[in-house]
Design an enzyme around this catalytic site. Sequence first.
Site: not given
Length: 216
Positions: A41, A110, A140
């Site tokens: 990622r 997700s 996040k």
Amino acid sequence: MNPPWPRRGLYAITPDEPDTAKLSTRVETVLEAGAAWLQYRNKTASPSLRREQALALQPLCRRYRVPLIVNDDWRLAAQIGADGAHLGEDDGELAAARAALGDAAILGASCYDDIELARAAAARGASYVAFGAFFVSPTKPNARRADPRLLQQAAPLNLPRVAIGGITPDNARILTAAGADLLAVISSVFDAADPAAAVRAYLSCFDSKPEEETHE
């Protein structure tokens, strides 16, 4: 998910590291320490850098017999022959990704704080379902929060359940006791003073119950 990939353990997610050589060194430390899966990622990288880095991580993952999962981009996963892809709600259709990657690929979804998303993902070919954030996440900070009971509710899907979001060795046992098969972590491993020790600390969370249950 298909054998021989382990069903339980630490699911390491790479940090936004612009230096490919440095990223490979950081990742190898974590894989050597016992991470079960690796997700590539990098939200800040250009498409060319993402391809370069994903390709660089492939031989490392093969050496340590760890599946390489590409975040967000199933097309990149297909192009480089990665072991799978992880898709969020805005990253395309699971069915299209499954058709492109094949039946043997690991395809994650997700599901945030919604069991219905997990049920729909399972029906569309997901290999595992991911819930979170369970705790405040430095990656996040505004992510929607999930209840650990979701992990129990997802048990009938008979898919590995991934927990993500603000997970530390101090709170992870709550999630493994609730049914988490994999703990997905970025900063608490890669930004730790000793990443290898951090990996081992997370792995120990699969062997014991939360403190409040231990003393009952």
